[in-house]
Design a protein around this motif. Structure first.
Motif, PDB file in Angstrom:
ATOM      1  N   MET A   1      35.143  36.538  33.062  1.00  0.00           N
ATOM      2  CA  MET A   1      35.975  37.669  32.660  1.00  0.00           C
ATOM      3  C   MET A   1      35.635  38.118  31.240  1.00  0.00           C
ATOM      4  O   MET A   1      35.527  39.318  30.960  1.00  0.00           O
ATOM      5  CB  MET A   1      37.462  37.292  32.755  1.00  0.00           C
ATOM      6  N   ALA A   2      35.458  37.159  30.351  1.00  0.00           N
ATOM      7  CA  ALA A   2      35.151  37.495  28.958  1.00  0.00           C
ATOM      8  C   ALA A   2      33.841  38.263  28.847  1.00  0.00           C
ATOM      9  O   ALA A   2      33.749  39.249  28.102  1.00  0.00           O
ATOM     10  CB  ALA A   2      35.100  36.219  28.119  1.00  0.00           C
ATOM     11  N   VAL A   3      32.825  37.836  29.579  1.00  0.00           N
ATOM     12  CA  VAL A   3      31.524  38.509  29.502  1.00  0.00           C
ATOM     13  C   VAL A   3      31.592  39.903  30.109  1.00  0.00           C
ATOM     14  O   VAL A   3      31.020  40.858  29.574  1.00  0.00           O
ATOM     15  CB  VAL A   3      30.432  37.663  30.200  1.00  0.00           C
TER      16      VAL A   3
ATOM     17  N   SER B   1      39.452  46.597  37.149  1.00  0.00           N
ATOM     18  CA  SER B   1      40.388  45.522  36.819  1.00  0.00           C
ATOM     19  C   SER B   1      39.816  44.182  37.255  1.00  0.00           C
ATOM     20  O   SER B   1      38.995  44.098  38.175  1.00  0.00           O
ATOM     21  CB  SER B   1      41.728  45.743  37.529  1.00  0.00           C
ATOM     22  N   LEU B   2      40.305  43.125  36.596  1.00  0.00           N
ATOM     23  CA  LEU B   2      39.988  41.752  36.971  1.00  0.00           C
ATOM     24  C   LEU B   2      41.288  40.994  37.180  1.00  0.00           C
ATOM     25  O   LEU B   2      42.252  41.187  36.429  1.00  0.00           O
ATOM     26  CB  LEU B   2      39.190  41.055  35.870  1.00  0.00           C
TER      27      LEU B   2
ATOM     28  N   TYR C   1      37.387  41.513  41.401  1.00  0.00           N
ATOM     29  CA  TYR C   1      36.840  42.595  40.577  1.00  0.00           C
ATOM     30  C   TYR C   1      37.070  43.893  41.339  1.00  0.00           C
ATOM     31  O   TYR C   1      36.508  44.111  42.410  1.00  0.00           O
ATOM     32  CB  TYR C   1      35.353  42.347  40.345  1.00  0.00           C
ATOM     33  N   GLU C   2      37.929  44.753  40.789  1.00  0.00           N
ATOM     34  CA  GLU C   2      38.395  45.935  41.502  1.00  0.00           C
ATOM     35  C   GLU C   2      37.994  47.194  40.732  1.00  0.00           C
ATOM     36  O   GLU C   2      38.608  47.531  39.714  1.00  0.00           O
ATOM     37  CB  GLU C   2      39.915  45.856  41.669  1.00  0.00           C
TER      38      GLU C   2
ATOM     39  N   VAL D   1      37.177  46.266  46.994  1.00  0.00           N
ATOM     40  CA  VAL D   1      37.402  45.116  46.114  1.00  0.00           C
ATOM     41  C   VAL D   1      36.259  44.114  46.288  1.00  0.00           C
ATOM     42  O   VAL D   1      35.836  43.825  47.413  1.00  0.00           O
ATOM     43  CB  VAL D   1      38.745  44.438  46.440  1.00  0.00           C
ATOM     44  N   ARG D   2      35.754  43.606  45.182  1.00  0.00           N
ATOM     45  CA  ARG D   2      34.737  42.563  45.211  1.00  0.00           C
ATOM     46  C   ARG D   2      35.394  41.226  44.858  1.00  0.00           C
ATOM     47  O   ARG D   2      36.128  41.139  43.886  1.00  0.00           O
ATOM     48  CB  ARG D   2      33.632  42.850  44.200  1.00  0.00           C
ATOM     49  N   ILE D   3      35.097  40.198  45.641  1.00  0.00           N
ATOM     50  CA  ILE D   3      35.557  38.849  45.335  1.00  0.00           C
ATOM     51  C   ILE D   3      34.348  38.066  44.835  1.00  0.00           C
ATOM     52  O   ILE D   3      33.412  37.792  45.593  1.00  0.00           O
ATOM     53  CB  ILE D   3      36.180  38.154  46.553  1.00  0.00           C
ATOM     54  N   LEU D   4      34.370  37.748  43.543  1.00  0.00           N
ATOM     55  CA  LEU D   4      33.283  36.992  42.932  1.00  0.00           C
ATOM     56  C   LEU D   4      33.601  35.504  43.036  1.00  0.00           C
ATOM     57  O   LEU D   4      34.717  35.082  42.738  1.00  0.00           O
ATOM     58  CB  LEU D   4      33.119  37.391  41.466  1.00  0.00           C
ATOM     59  N   HIS D   5      32.628  34.716  43.459  1.00  0.00           N
ATOM     60  CA  HIS D   5      32.830  33.288  43.687  1.00  0.00           C
ATOM     61  C   HIS D   5      32.096  32.488  42.620  1.00  0.00           C
ATOM     62  O   HIS D   5      30.950  32.802  42.280  1.00  0.00           O
ATOM     63  CB  HIS D   5      32.316  32.897  45.078  1.00  0.00           C
ATOM     64  N   HIS D   6      32.753  31.448  42.128  1.00  0.00           N
ATOM     65  CA  HIS D   6      32.111  30.665  41.057  1.00  0.00           C
ATOM     66  C   HIS D   6      30.824  30.012  41.569  1.00  0.00           C
ATOM     67  O   HIS D   6      30.670  29.736  42.753  1.00  0.00           O
ATOM     68  CB  HIS D   6      33.072  29.591  40.531  1.00  0.00           C
TER      69      HIS D   6
END
Length: 389
Positions: free
Chosen positions: A152-154, A280-281, A293-294, A300-305
């Protein structure tokens, strides 16, 4: 990806508090011992000396290095050639200042629970001692070591959200929805102003939210805030078990923060949402592997670690890999590792590294206390807007 390799010499580590009846001691040990960067060699684990000694022996500490209190620990460990180098303080809030100051004056690095102290003045006094002695102070803000917090920070730094407009934060649970008749030892001190300080849930859990915003949104500063707090269990007054904080930021953004320990039945705990002019996050510890990540007008994108499409900075601190859950213990391990790297740099005199190295230190602890002071000032004046100072 972190795999446990380290070029840092193992730090001789001790604990003050964090024994059998404490709520956070195991989290500290989980974080510190994960990478082998710290070796637990001593402790003053409990006010009950025998219980503390028994506990220490059970977790592998020599009996003669399980001390009655922090004063004995400091006196005996600093007299040894192989004595402790860094201590973690996991004791009630009202003891933090006294113990931290004593440890620093004895030449020991310190890792302390939050809120750091009761006042900004105490923070500044301790900062001065640490600087004079060349020592590091770390503060344990649990989830701020999670890879998706770094993501999120990046993304914010790269402008992927646009201008930040809304900050929406929540950390609530219901474990104090009833009265304190059968409360544990660890809970009773949290609702007593003499031992907890001027706040309960604002300091206990609200500071986690506030520091995370400093990590994700370091360019935003609070101009003013309004805090409304209440004790739904009257015996907790004048402390609060529920609070709402509204914040105005210097770029015009608006913030809303809700903390509560009387949110009966809730088990979702943390939720963070950052809204920009483009996107938005949202992240929650209920689904710690996923970051929503919207982008306006797009699916909507779902980012996975752990996935290669994430930022390099994110995957550099991932521990489990994409198919396995990255959780609170992993986040604590990162925080302890970052503090160890700061201690190592301080010992080597590498000030250039320290200027760019992020870890929750004395600055983070001080700003958390400053935020609490402003919240209390607003709430005690009748939930009014106050200039942040």
């Amino acid at each position: 990806m972190i795999n446990g390799e380290s070029k840092i010499a193992r730090l001789r580590w001790g604990m003050i508090g964090g024994g059998r009846t404490g709520q956070v001691g195991y989290k500290h040990r989980t974080g510190a011992l994960r990478d082998g960067t710290y070796q637990l060699i001593c402790g003053a684990f409990d006010l009950d000396v025998e219980r503390g000694r028994e506990f220490g022996v059970n977790i592998g500490v020599a009996s003669d290095r399980c001390y009655a209190d922090y004063k004995e620990l400091i006196a005996k460990e600093t007299a040894r050639p192989d004595g402790v180098e860094v201590v973690s303080i996991a004791t009630p809030n009202f003891t933090h200042f006294e113990i931290t100051k004593a440890c620093l004056e004895a030449g020991l690095h310190v890792i302390c629970e939050k809120p750091l102290f009761f006042t900004v003045e105490e923070c500044e006094e301790v900062r001065k001692i640490a600087e004079e002695k060349g020592l590091i102070i770390g503060v344990t803000y649990g989830f701020t070591g999670h890879p998706l917090v770094e993501q999120m920070a990046v993304m914010v730094k790269k402008g992927m959200l646009g201008d930040i407009r809304i900050v929406d934060l929540q950390y609530t649970h219901g474990f104090n929805a009833g009265d304190d008749t059968n409360a544990s030892e660890a809970q009773k001190w949290r609702t007593n102003p003499k031992t907890s300080g001027p706040t309960f849930v604002l300091g206990d859990i609200g500071t986690h939210l506030y520091y995370l915003t400093e990590v994700v949104l370091p360019h935003l500063k609070i101009d003013k805030l309004l805090c409304d707090r209440k004790a739904f269990i009257p015996t907790r007054e004048p402390l609060e078990d529920h609070a709402t904080v509204l914040m105005h930021y210097d770029n015009g953004a608006r913030g809303h923060l809700w903390v509560s320990s009387v949110d009966a039945g809730n088990m979702r705990s943390h939720r963070y949402r950052f809204v920009g002019s483009k996107a938005s996050l949202e992240w929650t510890d209920s689904f710690p592997n996923q970051l929503s990540y919207e982008v306006q007008g797009e699916p909507v994108r779902i980012l996975h670690h752990g996935m290669p499409y994430l930022e390099d900075e994110t995957n550099a601190i991932d521990r489990m890999g994409a198919l396995h859950t990255e959780g609170l213990g992993d986040s604590w391990a990162n925080i302890y590792l970052w503090i160890a790297q700061a201690i190592d740099a301080k010992k080597r005199g590498d000030e250039a590294f320290l200027k760019t190295h992020r870890y929750p230190g004395i600055e983070a602890g001080t700003e958390g206390v400053r935020w609490l002071e402003n919240c209390v000032r607003s709430a005690d004046a009748g939930a009014v807007w106050v200039d942040f100072k």
